[in-house]
Design a protein around this motif. Sequence first.
Motif, PDB file in Angstrom:
ATOM      1  N   ASN A   2      -2.384  43.960  44.924  1.00  0.00           N
ATOM      2  CA  ASN A   2      -1.998  43.196  46.097  1.00  0.00           C
ATOM      3  C   ASN A   2      -3.138  42.389  46.688  1.00  0.00           C
ATOM      4  OD1 ASN A   2       0.431  44.274  45.760  1.00  0.00           O
ATOM      5  ND2 ASN A   2       0.352  45.670  47.490  1.00  0.00           N
ATOM      6  N   GLN A   4      -4.279  39.840  48.865  1.00  0.00           N
ATOM      7  CA  GLN A   4      -3.622  39.155  49.978  1.00  0.00           C
ATOM      8  C   GLN A   4      -4.492  38.048  50.531  1.00  0.00           C
ATOM      9  OE1 GLN A   4      -2.633  42.189  52.754  1.00  0.00           O
ATOM     10  NE2 GLN A   4      -0.773  42.692  51.659  1.00  0.00           N
ATOM     11  N   ASP A 357      13.189  38.485  45.431  1.00  0.00           N
ATOM     12  CA  ASP A 357      11.894  38.990  45.919  1.00  0.00           C
ATOM     13  C   ASP A 357      10.815  37.911  45.841  1.00  0.00           C
ATOM     14  OD1 ASP A 357      13.120  41.355  46.340  1.00  0.00           O
ATOM     15  OD2 ASP A 357      12.092  42.489  44.761  1.00  0.00           O
ATOM     16  N   VAL A 361      10.025  38.880  49.718  1.00  0.00           N
ATOM     17  CA  VAL A 361       9.029  39.956  49.855  1.00  0.00           C
ATOM     18  C   VAL A 361       7.670  39.550  49.297  1.00  0.00           C
ATOM     19  CG1 VAL A 361       8.538  42.364  49.348  1.00  0.00           C
ATOM     20  CG2 VAL A 361      10.896  41.588  49.487  1.00  0.00           C
ATOM     21  N   ARG A 362       7.697  38.963  48.102  1.00  0.00           N
ATOM     22  CA  ARG A 362       6.429  38.658  47.445  1.00  0.00           C
ATOM     23  C   ARG A 362       5.601  37.616  48.185  1.00  0.00           C
ATOM     24  NH1 ARG A 362       6.768  38.533  40.976  1.00  0.00           N
ATOM     25  NH2 ARG A 362       6.760  40.778  40.619  1.00  0.00           N
ATOM     26  N   GLN A 365       4.016  39.195  51.171  1.00  0.00           N
ATOM     27  CA  GLN A 365       2.886  40.039  50.799  1.00  0.00           C
ATOM     28  C   GLN A 365       1.657  39.179  50.485  1.00  0.00           C
ATOM     29  OE1 GLN A 365       4.305  42.378  47.557  1.00  0.00           O
ATOM     30  NE2 GLN A 365       2.552  43.766  47.634  1.00  0.00           N
ATOM     31  N   GLY A 370       3.415  40.848  55.093  1.00  0.00           N
ATOM     32  CA  GLY A 370       4.462  41.755  54.621  1.00  0.00           C
ATOM     33  C   GLY A 370       4.965  42.699  55.699  1.00  0.00           C
ATOM     34  N   ASP A 371       4.134  42.952  56.719  1.00  0.00           N
ATOM     35  CA  ASP A 371       4.568  43.857  57.783  1.00  0.00           C
ATOM     36  C   ASP A 371       5.496  43.178  58.779  1.00  0.00           C
ATOM     37  OD1 ASP A 371       2.498  42.186  58.497  1.00  0.00           O
ATOM     38  OD2 ASP A 371       1.676  43.565  59.997  1.00  0.00           O
TER      39      ASP A 371
END
Lengths: 412, 383
Positions: A2, A4, A357, A361-362, A365, A370-371
């Motif tokens: 991940n 980020q 996703d 989501v992806r 992230q 993502g939170d």
Amino acid sequence: MNVQLTRVATLLALAVGAATATAQDKITALRGARILPGGAPAIDNGVLLIAQGRIQAVGGASTPIPEGTVVIDVTGKTITPGLIDANWRFGTGSLDRNEQGDEVTPHLRVLDTLDPADRQFERTRAAGVTTVHVMAGTQNVIGGLGAVLKTAGQDVDAMVLGSETSLRVTMGSEPSMGNRAIRGGSVESIYYRRPTTRMGVVWEVRKAFYDAKEAMNQTLNDPQQQDPGLQVLMRVLKKELAVVTTARSEQDIRTALRLAAEFGYTTVIDEAQEAHYVIDELAAAKVWVLVGAPSADRVTGGGGGDGAEPRFSTLTKLAAANVPFVITTGTNQAALDLVREAMFAVRNGIDPQLALDSITVRPAQLLGLGDRIGSLAAGKDADFVVWTADPFDPTAVAAQVWCNGLTVSESR
Amino acid sequence: MRPMIPAAAAALLSLAPWLTPLCAQDLLVTAATVVIARDTVLSPGEFLVRGGKIAFVGNEIPADARSRAKVVDFPGATIVPGFVLAHTWLGQDADLVERAAPFTPDLQTAEAFDPFGEELLKLPAHAVTAAALAPSSRNVASGIAALVKPGKEQGSLAADSLYVMLSLAAPSRDPERPPTSLMGAVDLLRSQFNLARGTAQSSRELTILRQVLAGSRRCAIHADTWAELDAALDLATEFAFEPVLVGAAEAGRLLPRLQAQKAKVILGTLSPDARLQQLRLPGELERAGIPVAFASSRPATLRLTAALAVRNGMSRPAALAALTRTPAQLIDQGDRVGSLRAGCDADFAVFGGDPLDLTAALRAVYVDGQRLFGTTATTSSKP
């Protein structure tokens, strides 16, 4: 895995809920739809409960609905998270996002050029996209700082999720375009400069990061007087800020990976249309890959930029090698709506869950958000789309688009 | 080529004050209505001009001065302060920008001022008696404006160092020199202001920005679109100054911010076929408490502009002030031009009626007590 992008969150963005409290105070429930929460299995006949601009609960038909809740019946529809375009194709004022005074302009901020009332935000919202990542243009070797914004909000401060999210670097022939080689005579134009070749592009990147490395070893009396561009590059070298390298052809992707390894910075590969030739290298480098309008290139017959040959199989190959990818609209002028791009990915062998996703989501992230966004779960921003059918059905349109708990677009 | 003034003629010119009859005798100007300033309107009204200045107004005029003065009466007329342009190029814009570098805040338009300029000498025909000659908007920081006035044969420089002119508007971006983009233009200003805030460097350019930071020099920024205006206000917040925004076509979308940052606005002129959004903007700004001035390099449209602004929601006093008092205050010359209080320059315009009524003719215009346009209706000398 991940990796980020660093996020500079603004407190103002968090205050959105408070500012529009009256509209968001009441609890609202959407009942009866098939819910695709993103990163989790589908829920049939589901219930989505929102209040204060955030999601309170997501569940099946038995999810308790408090008394006094405004219930909206959306039976037969499909709900997905608000889509996220990690490289938004934003045409308006693109001249203003390419500073041609210099090839290396790391500290210029794209946010300074954005008008929240631009019609493109409206069109993008209507297509179900609630968050976008806008980057500097691709005419500079090192372009500037990208920003992340919601596509709706009462003012720009409320829309901004990150003002300095990424640094764009561009490989290939685009930065060379318009530059001229010096062949004697008087040199008056600013375009008599490097790069005029791919070699020259690499030289500019290498020189910039070399200078930044040197600068890191110097001690200055007044750090505020440090060149602002160098300050940004130093943040990259300290891994506080990620690079997004636009690299379309196989050759450019390899170069992008080599430069990142050489200077030890984190990069995302953007517009990777020939990623299918470099799967092993991408997997080994553990980089994220943004694929800009992979299908539109073929469907509209536009072909790949910069001599690249896009293939339908690119995404399936990336998926098979577990290289994390995100679908975007990219810089492709022929790009379709983001959801249609993901639809073509499904047609070419990507699992629908993975396709969804990669636009929810992806990217959340990847952008370090993502939170807050990208999936439907209690506590997250109430950003979602009510589709008239499964989003990957070609007839599906966004019946309602919600952002921060408010309806921001409705189809008639 | 302009005629160079030979030494002998220059010597004669220096005697000019002795030759002007105005200095020899006070003028007692009377009319049906005299607008001294926004909140002071005398009807009937009179004021006494002495040595090119307003010496006394209304019943403050001493009896002996009154008896000695030459009376200039405009029966049925309305006298208002001469119009002030807070921003104009007077057709000299090509000469008001040093194109070799985008950042030249220390250049002064006073150096480029042409006292024989055709547009300057035509100003009285449109009731304009003072104008801030602004540097062009084709540099990101182009220089310092000067206050100029028209005259009989030649104009004069009234103040040589007004606001510093910055520009984020489209003309400041040029594909042939940096900055080519809005992003680059904003960054250029931000980095120069940052340098000015520090102490490591010194230059004439930074000295001007330091005056802005210290609050001793006004800063005008040409910005039209929302993004340009927002960036200008960002800079004003970051470096704590109260900006004067020039152009400001999309200011209507930023009213709360303009209010909070005490911004002032110089709008261009309006035409009847302008978009409703533009026509309504002056009234919207007025209601938000934001000072508005009208300015243009086409002064013939100033009265029409004020009339259109009133038709679309601006109050009459504010519209007249937008041509007189407000622009004078925006350039910090309010104690000198833009009103007819005692001590101000005797710059005034005489209209057949309300200046915002376009059927009212401009009868006469005076600058520094000297008539530059029109005729006097009735002149008599009391014994």
